[in-house]
Design a protein around this motif. Structure first.
Motif, PDB file in Angstrom:
ATOM      1  N   ASP A 189       0.855  -1.189   0.000  1.00 33.24           N
ATOM      2  CA  ASP A 189       0.000   0.000   0.000  1.00 33.24           C
ATOM      3  C   ASP A 189       0.892   1.241   0.000  1.00 33.24           C
ATOM      4  N   GLY A 190       0.249   2.417  -0.022  1.00 25.93           N
ATOM      5  CA  GLY A 190       0.985   3.669  -0.111  1.00 25.93           C
ATOM      6  C   GLY A 190       1.839   3.960   1.096  1.00 25.93           C
ATOM      7  N   ARG A 191       1.332   3.603   2.295  1.00 31.21           N
ATOM      8  CA  ARG A 191       2.102   3.874   3.507  1.00 31.21           C
ATOM      9  C   ARG A 191       3.416   3.127   3.503  1.00 31.21           C
ATOM     10  N   VAL A 192       3.379   1.830   3.205  1.00 26.47           N
ATOM     11  CA  VAL A 192       4.594   1.015   3.151  1.00 26.47           C
ATOM     12  C   VAL A 192       5.523   1.524   2.051  1.00 26.47           C
ATOM     13  N   ALA A 193       4.941   1.935   0.916  1.00 26.94           N
ATOM     14  CA  ALA A 193       5.746   2.431  -0.207  1.00 26.94           C
ATOM     15  C   ALA A 193       6.537   3.679   0.184  1.00 26.94           C
ATOM     16  N   ILE A 194       5.882   4.554   0.946  1.00 29.09           N
ATOM     17  CA  ILE A 194       6.557   5.795   1.350  1.00 29.09           C
ATOM     18  C   ILE A 194       7.729   5.498   2.274  1.00 29.09           C
ATOM     19  N   GLU A 195       7.520   4.613   3.260  1.00 26.90           N
ATOM     20  CA  GLU A 195       8.602   4.274   4.181  1.00 26.90           C
ATOM     21  C   GLU A 195       9.746   3.584   3.459  1.00 26.90           C
ATOM     22  N   LEU A 196       9.396   2.696   2.517  1.00 22.61           N
ATOM     23  CA  LEU A 196      10.422   1.968   1.771  1.00 22.61           C
ATOM     24  C   LEU A 196      11.192   2.914   0.843  1.00 22.61           C
ATOM     25  N   ALA A 197      10.498   3.858   0.233  1.00 16.36           N
ATOM     26  CA  ALA A 197      11.163   4.800  -0.678  1.00 16.36           C
ATOM     27  C   ALA A 197      12.204   5.640   0.044  1.00 16.36           C
ATOM     28  N   LYS A 198      11.940   5.964   1.310  1.00 12.47           N
ATOM     29  CA  LYS A 198      12.915   6.735   2.078  1.00 12.47           C
ATOM     30  C   LYS A 198      14.219   5.966   2.257  1.00 12.47           C
ATOM     31  N   GLN A 199      14.097   4.634   2.289  1.00 11.89           N
ATOM     32  CA  GLN A 199      15.286   3.797   2.509  1.00 11.89           C
ATOM     33  C   GLN A 199      16.039   3.511   1.214  1.00 11.89           C
ATOM     34  N   ILE A 200      15.322   3.153   0.159  1.00 11.41           N
ATOM     35  CA  ILE A 200      15.993   2.644  -1.053  1.00 11.41           C
ATOM     36  C   ILE A 200      16.178   3.706  -2.138  1.00 11.41           C
ATOM     37  N   GLN A 201      15.452   4.850  -2.044  1.00  6.16           N
ATOM     38  CA  GLN A 201      15.505   5.885  -3.076  1.00  6.16           C
ATOM     39  C   GLN A 201      15.316   5.280  -4.476  1.00  6.16           C
ATOM     40  N   PRO A 202      14.116   4.847  -4.805  1.00  5.71           N
ATOM     41  CA  PRO A 202      13.876   4.158  -6.079  1.00  5.71           C
ATOM     42  C   PRO A 202      14.127   5.062  -7.288  1.00  5.71           C
ATOM     43  N   ASP A 203      14.422   4.411  -8.441  1.00  2.00           N
ATOM     44  CA  ASP A 203      14.614   5.140  -9.691  1.00  2.00           C
ATOM     45  C   ASP A 203      13.321   5.230 -10.505  1.00  2.00           C
ATOM     46  N   LEU A 204      12.352   4.358 -10.181  1.00  9.48           N
ATOM     47  CA  LEU A 204      11.068   4.371 -10.883  1.00  9.48           C
ATOM     48  C   LEU A 204      10.044   3.668 -10.005  1.00  9.48           C
ATOM     49  N   PRO A 225      -5.776   0.420   0.192  1.00  8.54           N
ATOM     50  CA  PRO A 225      -6.201   0.809   1.537  1.00  8.54           C
ATOM     51  C   PRO A 225      -5.205   1.787   2.177  1.00  8.54           C
ATOM     52  N   GLU A 226      -5.660   2.435   3.255  1.00 12.93           N
ATOM     53  CA  GLU A 226      -4.863   3.394   4.039  1.00 12.93           C
ATOM     54  C   GLU A 226      -4.435   4.605   3.183  1.00 12.93           C
ATOM     55  N   ILE A 227      -3.394   4.493   2.428  1.00  6.66           N
ATOM     56  CA  ILE A 227      -2.953   5.589   1.557  1.00  6.66           C
ATOM     57  C   ILE A 227      -3.010   5.103   0.123  1.00  6.66           C
ATOM     58  N   ASP A 228      -3.876   5.725  -0.690  1.00 10.43           N
ATOM     59  CA  ASP A 228      -4.005   5.279  -2.072  1.00 10.43           C
ATOM     60  C   ASP A 228      -2.940   5.937  -2.953  1.00 10.43           C
ATOM     61  N   GLY A 229      -2.998   5.610  -4.234  1.00  9.51           N
ATOM     62  CA  GLY A 229      -1.993   6.131  -5.174  1.00  9.51           C
ATOM     63  C   GLY A 229      -2.031   7.632  -5.332  1.00  9.51           C
ATOM     64  N   TYR A 230      -3.260   8.230  -5.279  1.00 10.15           N
ATOM     65  CA  TYR A 230      -3.372   9.678  -5.419  1.00 10.15           C
ATOM     66  C   TYR A 230      -2.608  10.414  -4.305  1.00 10.15           C
ATOM     67  N   GLU A 231      -2.690   9.864  -3.073  1.00  6.82           N
ATOM     68  CA  GLU A 231      -2.019  10.484  -1.937  1.00  6.82           C
ATOM     69  C   GLU A 231      -0.522  10.186  -1.922  1.00  6.82           C
ATOM     70  N   ALA A 232      -0.179   8.981  -2.329  1.00  5.41           N
ATOM     71  CA  ALA A 232       1.221   8.551  -2.246  1.00  5.41           C
ATOM     72  C   ALA A 232       2.102   9.240  -3.292  1.00  5.41           C
ATOM     73  N   ALA A 233       1.560   9.480  -4.488  1.00  2.77           N
ATOM     74  CA  ALA A 233       2.375   9.998  -5.590  1.00  2.77           C
ATOM     75  C   ALA A 233       3.103  11.303  -5.244  1.00  2.77           C
ATOM     76  N   PRO A 234       2.416  12.348  -4.765  1.00  4.35           N
ATOM     77  CA  PRO A 234       3.145  13.592  -4.461  1.00  4.35           C
ATOM     78  C   PRO A 234       4.154  13.432  -3.328  1.00  4.35           C
ATOM     79  N   ILE A 235       3.866  12.546  -2.376  1.00  2.06           N
ATOM     80  CA  ILE A 235       4.820  12.321  -1.281  1.00  2.06           C
ATOM     81  C   ILE A 235       6.080  11.650  -1.810  1.00  2.06           C
ATOM     82  N   LEU A 236       5.915  10.681  -2.691  1.00  2.00           N
ATOM     83  CA  LEU A 236       7.064  10.006  -3.297  1.00  2.00           C
ATOM     84  C   LEU A 236       7.909  10.986  -4.119  1.00  2.00           C
TER      85      LEU A 236
END
Length: 548
Positions: A33-48, A56-67
């Protein structure tokens, strides 16, 4: 390349990761989900990021600008993987930070192509970011170096505050650093010196020579050196320091304590203008010499012009950047244009002249530094004067043979001895000027028998000094005896020169006086500097007395 797959459906995540591995993308990560994606992105700094919309919890619309914010200034491609078909919802995917989208069930070929395309953009963004970071580092380093240089210049080129009430000046560099240079300093005799110069070009490269010039000028001013010595010394210094394509045009001026007697050395600068109190131009001090840092010492000419001004006369000097400004119609101001401004407003300030220059420029830019300085002739009452003389009497006798005459510079040595040993710094300039004239008169007219009328022709000075060099080289037998005696109780210095020449009669002496007076030097100049002057023994001996 690190790819983050975000989807709440484990099957979708499996299919996407499997496809990516088949395409060679083995560095993949997944989030439910978006929450896990945000925490993981802080660690790995994805390229795409491959991002689902409905979770659930945080959908794609909310997660995208945070990422996007986590990625900072580097472009992070976000491709939405969605089953949505409503155009408004698809448009929203792009509005919240998505860069592309692929419909479920996804097409492997299309998705792979989009991943490759966005990865290229990501790489370009990373390169640009690194380059900008390097540029910022270098810019910070350059700015720090500039601050250091500015600090050094501000202290090294400080203007003598005691003279600011006498000289009105304005310096306006075309860039951060000024290629023009303006210096002022008091003299031990109660007068002052000032120098206005222009290095080749402008900016830091052109201003770097300002430090040795400033240090040399201030040191020589404290010793009360003559303009001839100053120009000669600065030329030698810059000849060693400056590259071949760089030189220093300069005007050096000495004003005596009365504020009226003006000595000028002009090498490569625009003519300095002298006006009376009504604004009428009464004299131009034209450039009569090459700029400093070009000629070898043996070719360098140090002739100085002298003028006795009246109180209220105005002396104005300026750099060529001021007269070479061009307006919007491509018309240059020129020397005459500036002179017209000075005539129209005799009391115009330097600041006002610069303002008029910028008005003249209009929308065009000044390509060079703009500098101007003016001095109104007046008594220099606020200038310190050093009158502490030695109490020890001294007599020096220097006898020079023909060989010694060819190679020696006796006057410089003699004046330095008097200044340093007898604390006569306040008389250094006057002694050097007078002694040099008397010595050169004895050598040129007494021994070498040169005719001053040679200087009347257009190329006269060049012919005169060429003739002088030829005769000096051929000199076989000659002698000059210089006697200097200081009597502290009388506060007098007695100076005598005896040469082995044929001498001259009274009519020849009158001719020499008239001839040399037209060049601002010679016997009339010496008479103005000393208490008495007398020629004897057919013109082969001269005695001068200086009141101290």
């Amino acid at each position: 390349m690190r790819i983050l797959v975000v989807d709440d459906d484990p099957i979708n995540r499996f299919l996407l990761i499997n496809m990516l591995e088949q395409q060679g993308y083995v560095d993949t990560y997944e989030a439910e989900d978006g929450r896990v994606a945000i925490e993981l992105a802080k660690q790995i700094q994805p390229d795409l990021v491959l991002l689902d919309v409905v979770m659930p919890e945080i959908d794609g619309y909310e997660a995208a600008p945070i990422l996007k914010r986590i990625s900072g200034d580097i472009y992070l491609p976000i491709i939405f993987i969605t089953a949505l078909e409503d155009q408004a919802e698809l448009a929203r995917c792009l509005e919240v930070g998505g860069d592309d989208f692929v419909a479920k069930p996804f097409d492997k070929v299309i998705l792979s192509a989009k991943i490759r395309a966005h990865s290229r953009t990501r790489i370009l963004s990373q390169r640009a970011f690194e380059q900008n970071k390097q540029l910022s580092f270098y810019q910070s380093a350059v700015e720090r170096e500039h601050r250091i240089v500015e600090h050094i210049f501000a202290n090294a080129l400080a203007i003598d505050d005691s003279l600011t009430s006498y000289i009105d000046y304005s310096l306006n560099p075309a860039t951060t650093f000024n290629g023009d240079l303006f210096l002022m300093s008091t003299s031990p005799s109660g007068g002052m010196y000032f120098l206005l110069g222009d290095f080749t070009g402008h900016g830091l490269a052109s201003s770097i020579g300002a430090l040795p010039v400033s240090q040399g000028f201030n040191a020589m001013s404290k010793k009360g050196l003559s303009l001839m010595e100053m120009a000669e010394t600065l030329n030698k210094t810059l000849l060693l320091l400056l590259p071949d394509d760089m030189f220093f045009a300069a005007i050096i001026v000495e004003v005596d304590a009365s504020g009226q007697r003006i000595d000028v050395w002009n090498g490569g600068m625009p003519s300095m203008i002298l006006q009376n109190a009504d604004g009428e131009v009464i004299k131009h001090f034209y450039s009569r010499h090459m700029s400093l840092g070009i000629l070898e010492p043996e070719d360098f000419e140090v002739t100085v012009e002298r003028h006795q001004a009246d109180y209220g006369d105005r002396l104005t000097c300026f750099s060529d950047g001021l007269v070479e400004i061009v307006n919007t119609e491509d018309v240059m101001l020129g020397d005459q244009g500036l002179e017209n401004w000075l005539i129209a407003e005799p009391s115009i300030s330097s600041k006002k002249i610069v303002e008029k220059a910028y008005e003249y420029l209009g929308s065009t830019e000044s390509l060079d530094d703009l500098t101007i300085a003016s001095y109104i002739c007046q008594p220099l009452r606020g200038v310190n004067q050093d009158q502490s003389l030695s109490n020890i009497p001294l007599k020096l006798v220097n006898q020079l043979s023909a060989d010694e005459i060819k190679i020696s510079e006796p006057i410089s040595v003699l004046v330095n001895v008097l200044a340093n040993q007898l604390s006569m710094f306040s008389f250094h300039s006057a002694f050097f000027t007078a002694f040099s004239e008397l010595y050169n008169n004895a050598l040129d007219h007494g021994i070498l028998r040169l005719d001053s009328s040679l200087k009347d022709t257009e190329d006269g000075f060049f012919d005169y000094f060429n003739h002088r060099m030829e005769k000096l080289e051929a000199l076989q037998e000659a002698s000059i005896v210089i006697t200097t005696e200081f009597k502290p109780k009388e506060r007098r210095l007695y100076f005598q020169i005896k040469d082995s020449g044929q001498g001259f009669d009274d009519s020849q002496l009158s001719d020499i006086q008239d001839m040399e007076q037209s060049y601002g030097r010679g016997i009339p100049l010496v008479k103005a500097l000393c208490e008495s002057l007398e020629y004897s023994e057919g013109g082969t001996k001269v005695n001068a007395v200086f009141a101290l």
